[in-house]
Enzyme design. Sequence first.
Site, PDB file in Angstrom:
ATOM      1  N   SER A  97      -7.682  23.301   5.935  1.00  0.00           N
ATOM      2  CA  SER A  97      -7.089  23.110   7.383  1.00  0.00           C
ATOM      3  C   SER A  97      -6.524  24.483   7.302  1.00  0.00           C
ATOM      4  O   SER A  97      -6.990  25.563   7.990  1.00  0.00           O
ATOM      5  CB  SER A  97      -6.429  21.780   7.317  1.00  0.00           C
ATOM      6  OG  SER A  97      -6.123  21.514   8.828  1.00  0.00           O
ATOM      7  N   HIS A 249     -12.514  15.573   7.025  1.00  0.00           N
ATOM      8  CA  HIS A 249     -11.827  16.097   7.053  1.00  0.00           C
ATOM      9  C   HIS A 249     -10.905  16.568   5.875  1.00  0.00           C
ATOM     10  O   HIS A 249     -11.075  18.041   5.656  1.00  0.00           O
ATOM     11  CB  HIS A 249     -10.802  16.263   8.271  1.00  0.00           C
ATOM     12  CG  HIS A 249      -9.778  17.165   8.688  1.00  0.00           C
ATOM     13  ND1 HIS A 249     -10.111  18.813   8.717  1.00  0.00           N
ATOM     14  CD2 HIS A 249      -8.347  17.722   8.177  1.00  0.00           C
ATOM     15  CE1 HIS A 249      -9.071  19.716   8.967  1.00  0.00           C
ATOM     16  NE2 HIS A 249      -8.289  19.058   8.007  1.00  0.00           N
TER      17      HIS A 249
END
Length: 269
Positions: A97, A249
């Site tokens: 991320s 994610h």
Amino acid sequence: MNNTYLTLSNVKIYCEYILNDKPPIILIHGFVSSTHTFHRVIPYLKENFSIIAIDLPGFGRSEKSKTFIYSYNNYADLVIKCMDYFQLHNVSIVGHSMGGQIAMYIARKIPDRIQKLILLASSGYLQAANKWLVYASYLPFFHVIAKHHIHKNGVLENLRNVLYDHSFITDELIQEYERPIKDPDFSKSLTRFVRYREGDLTSEQVKEVHTPSLLIWGTNDKVVPLRIGKRLEKELPQAKLISYENTGHLITEERPKEVHRQIYSFLMN
């Protein structure tokens, strides 16, 4: 894994590491996260690699500094100082991320010292906070608003957002993600992050990152959609994208074996 605290850029940094004669990799977590991001992948990686993982300033067990300038540029410089501390060269970086964005910043700064990048659901093309939010961050009560915003949805709801399979949500995972939030200075460091964070690399800057890069994504990522990975694959000069179905994610939590297998294949060939 060994653990210690280092003072880098005048900030107390939590670090986990295992050093041997194997190729070195640095693990960089994402926003409001920590080294715990990689806790399911490290047991596989440590068989073949030297590993260094740090909690970035403001997150995890690291200091919630009231003076550090929370910018990607400074985060990148701090990781480079960590490399210098451990006397590492020809390093590969695994960034999740926001950590992926920091990894690209590092590769632009010291391309000769970075062998390869593994970008896990990497942040891409985000702009800096708008100027009115930056101005508001100077108000004396802004950190109170930030604290309220953090607690509004709660850790459990945020974990539901980053995981496709909610069965991975455990008490341990909740506790780890609650850790920085419970620090009384967290909202103040987050305020400084809002104030100083630059935008992500532009398309032109991404095209300057010639480090061979492996991109790994979940097709069900609600935070950084797969389309960002596809765009990065097109614009990074040497990039390959791999995606996994039914994965969100937090891909290191849901697909640790697959992530390890892809990292091992990419770095050892």
